[in-house]
Write a protein that holds these residues in place. Structure first.
Motif, mmCIF file in Angstrom:
data_model
loop_
_atom_site.group_PDB
_atom_site.id
_atom_site.type_symbol
_atom_site.label_atom_id
_atom_site.label_comp_id
_atom_site.label_asym_id
_atom_site.label_seq_id
_atom_site.Cartn_x
_atom_site.Cartn_y
_atom_site.Cartn_z
ATOM 1 N N PRO A 1 0.855 -0.997 -0.155
ATOM 2 C CA PRO A 1 0.050 0.013 0.040
ATOM 3 C C PRO A 1 0.930 1.289 0.017
ATOM 4 O O PRO A 1 0.340 2.364 -0.445
ATOM 5 C CB PRO A 1 -0.806 -0.211 1.092
ATOM 6 N N GLU A 2 2.163 1.236 0.372
ATOM 7 C CA GLU A 2 2.924 2.429 0.616
ATOM 8 C C GLU A 2 4.037 2.425 -0.488
ATOM 9 O O GLU A 2 4.187 3.749 -0.791
ATOM 10 C CB GLU A 2 3.425 2.534 1.834
ATOM 11 N N ILE A 3 4.433 1.376 -1.074
ATOM 12 C CA ILE A 3 5.950 1.379 -1.420
ATOM 13 C C ILE A 3 5.894 0.758 -2.734
ATOM 14 O O ILE A 3 5.071 -0.481 -3.020
ATOM 15 C CB ILE A 3 7.048 0.562 -0.649
ATOM 16 N N ALA A 4 6.423 1.349 -3.984
ATOM 17 C CA ALA A 4 6.632 0.590 -5.357
ATOM 18 C C ALA A 4 7.310 -0.576 -5.170
ATOM 19 O O ALA A 4 8.074 -0.698 -4.467
ATOM 20 C CB ALA A 4 6.975 1.780 -6.244
ATOM 21 N N PRO A 5 6.990 -1.542 -6.267
ATOM 22 C CA PRO A 5 7.858 -2.914 -6.315
ATOM 23 C C PRO A 5 9.205 -2.561 -6.779
ATOM 24 O O PRO A 5 9.627 -1.852 -7.574
ATOM 25 C CB PRO A 5 6.913 -3.834 -7.118
ATOM 26 N N ALA A 6 10.189 -3.605 -6.237
ATOM 27 C CA ALA A 6 11.540 -3.649 -6.639
ATOM 28 C C ALA A 6 11.531 -4.468 -8.077
ATOM 29 O O ALA A 6 11.923 -4.068 -9.043
ATOM 30 C CB ALA A 6 12.346 -4.342 -5.665
ATOM 31 N N SER A 7 10.731 -5.458 -8.057
ATOM 32 C CA SER A 7 10.321 -6.428 -9.155
ATOM 33 C C SER A 7 9.132 -6.456 -9.679
ATOM 34 O O SER A 7 8.139 -6.463 -8.944
ATOM 35 C CB SER A 7 11.137 -7.744 -8.994
ATOM 36 N N MET A 8 8.676 -6.535 -10.955
ATOM 37 C CA MET A 8 7.568 -6.425 -11.528
ATOM 38 C C MET A 8 7.647 -6.669 -12.962
ATOM 39 O O MET A 8 8.797 -6.393 -13.840
ATOM 40 C CB MET A 8 6.976 -5.120 -11.381
ATOM 41 N N THR A 9 6.581 -7.334 -13.775
ATOM 42 C CA THR A 9 6.445 -7.609 -14.948
ATOM 43 C C THR A 9 5.126 -6.906 -15.634
ATOM 44 O O THR A 9 4.090 -7.009 -14.772
ATOM 45 C CB THR A 9 6.749 -8.988 -15.342
ATOM 46 N N SER A 10 5.396 -6.309 -16.599
ATOM 47 C CA SER A 10 4.046 -5.605 -17.171
ATOM 48 C C SER A 10 3.921 -6.042 -18.641
ATOM 49 O O SER A 10 4.808 -5.609 -19.398
ATOM 50 C CB SER A 10 3.814 -3.981 -17.041
ATOM 51 N N VAL A 11 2.924 -6.429 -19.028
ATOM 52 C CA VAL A 11 2.670 -6.895 -20.573
ATOM 53 C C VAL A 11 1.724 -5.807 -21.215
ATOM 54 O O VAL A 11 0.482 -5.833 -20.664
ATOM 55 C CB VAL A 11 2.083 -8.216 -20.452
#
Length: 451
Positions: free
Chosen positions: A291-301
């Motif tokens: 809820p507070e912090i953006a992710p370090a790892s992520m995939t977006s398609v």
């Protein structure tokens, strides 16, 4: 050179070609004499702002007339080099004081105040250079892009890599059909800042970033105006997990993590080469959203439709520990951060400074197309010259930087709602997904408005 330009050079040329009379084009539209210097105000003069001040402020075509920052150390330091500049901590007061005396503004504040520092300049008819990302969310980005188009001034987002020769050669190869029709593009960056698992933190040699908002408060340093730093963001006590940078960029209230930051540089290449616009759908995955912090790892398609004669294409973004399957299987060179185009005749792999056609053996006798995209004089110089009526910029707010920034933000929106979104660009909404609305737009804190 204080006359606001309400027409862009692009619009003037278009009008001339159509036989339209331009009766009173402002003189800043045309090439200025060597003695006609542009008067520029700088909002944010530490960090990136200091770099922008150094690059633009040293131009023989520019006079630095105002410097503004919420950190008095940076203002005082900037004033030692530009002794004639007036000093401010609040850009709203700066515009009140010198708004009629400047030709252009350079905005290098934190992400959550970009739009608020940029909009007054556009409303005053001033040229603007703004650091990436263009604005904090989709709504603010759209407002700035529309205001820039209406103002008709020269704008440039700080995507410095856009000006490099390498990117231009890649775009030429893709657009001339070197690898055929492109059906896939993959973009990955190795930076792993933000919410992460202990395993990720260990792998990257990074301490596990705090995943809770601090309950205790700290006394802000004397050189910082914390209330002004917060700007339109929700109020909270000062703590050093937010300031100084880049700590703030991981917190959703102030930034959008790696996607909106590095996505501005890395997604720029496929956006340009493939003539992308608004995506049809976006789906993101990673750790459960924090809820507070953006992710370090992520995939977006991202799924994009046909653009003229160009076929539909899928763009996949990976950050942190996430990588394309072909990379994990060592089917391509193991570049830490890169862009891979997959076409019907081969592949092209690029990073900021180099690129290669793959498989290399298939392209041993390949003859490159003659360059058809002129090299840039430099990202900052390009903007300065365009403000003086000489050429155009590569990342104008209304036609390029705005759509690119919106697309990047949508990757985070899809991640935060936890499901695939269908994007209606005209209505600026995720179809059938009302829970996405708070991530597309937020109400600013009292005392702050985009007008």
């Amino acid at each position: 050179m204080n006359t606001p330009s309400r027409f862009s050079r692009r619009r003037l040329l278009a009008a001339t070609a159509a036989g339209t009379a331009v009766l009173a084009a402002p003189r800043s539209l045309f090439a200025a004499s060597p003695n006609d210097r542009m008067k520029v105000a700088f909002v944010g003069v530490g960090g990136r702002g200091g770099s922008n001040l150094g690059a633009i402020g040293k131009s023989g075509a520019v006079d630095v007339v105002a410097v503004c920052d919420v950190d008095s150390r940076f203002v005082d330091h900037a004033a030692t080099t530009h002794s004639g500049a007036r000093k401010f901590s609040d850009f709203r007061k700066m515009y009140d004081a010198v708004g009629n005396d400047i030709d252009a503004v350079v905005v290098s504040t934190t992400e959550h105040t970009h739009a608020y520092a940029t909009m007054p300049a556009l409303q005053l008819g001033k040229h603007v250079y703004c650091e990436k990302p263009l604005a904090y969310n989709v709504y603010e980005t759209r407002r700035i892009a529309e205001a820039a188009g209406k103002a008709g001034v020269v704008t440039q987002m700080g995507t410095q890599i856009h000006a490099t020769s390498n990117y231009r050669r890649v775009v030429e190869l893709i657009q001339s059909g070197a690898i055929g029709d492109v059906s896939e593009a993959h973009v990955w960056v190795s930076r792993a800042w933000g919410h992460q698992s202990e395993a990720e933190a260990t792998k990257h040699g990074d301490r596990l970033f705090v995943d809770k908002r601090p309950k205790e408060s700290m006394t802000p340093p004397a050189h910082l105006d914390w209330d002004l730093w917060l700007g339109p963001a929700p109020e909270r006590p000062f703590h050093d997990v937010y300031f100084p940078g880049p700590n703030w960029y991981r917190w959703w209230d102030f930034g959008n993590g790696t996607m909106s930051d590095l996505g501005s540089h890395w997604n720029d290449l496929p956006f340009w080469a493939l003539k992308l616009d608004a995506p049809k759908t976006v789906e993101s995955s990673g750790l459960p959203p924090h809820p507070e912090i953006a992710p370090a790892s992520m995939t977006s398609v991202y799924e994009y439709g046909a653009r003229g004669e160009l076929p539909p294409v899928t763009l996949t973004w990976y950050q942190g520990t996430h990588k394309p399957e072909i990379w994990k299987q060592k089917g391509i060179p193991q570049w830490g951060s890169a862009v891979l185009f997959v076409g019907s005749k081969g592949m092209l792999l690029s990073d900021y400074g180099k690129h290669v056609l793959l498989p290399e053996s298939d392209f041993a006798d390949f003859k490159r197309p003659e360059p058809f995209i002129a090299d840039s004089p430099g990202h900052h110089e390009e903007w300065i010259r365009a403000c003086r009526g000489e050429g155009t910029t590569g990342s104008p707010f209304d036609t390029y930087a705005g759509p690119l920034t919106e697309a990047n933000h949508l990757g985070n929106v899809a991640y935060r709602v936890g499901k695939k979104i269908t994007w209606d660009a005209k209505a600026m909404e995720c179809v059938g997904c009302p829970e996405a609305a708070p991530f597309l737009r937020r109400e600013p804190r009292a005392g702050w408005s985009l007008g």
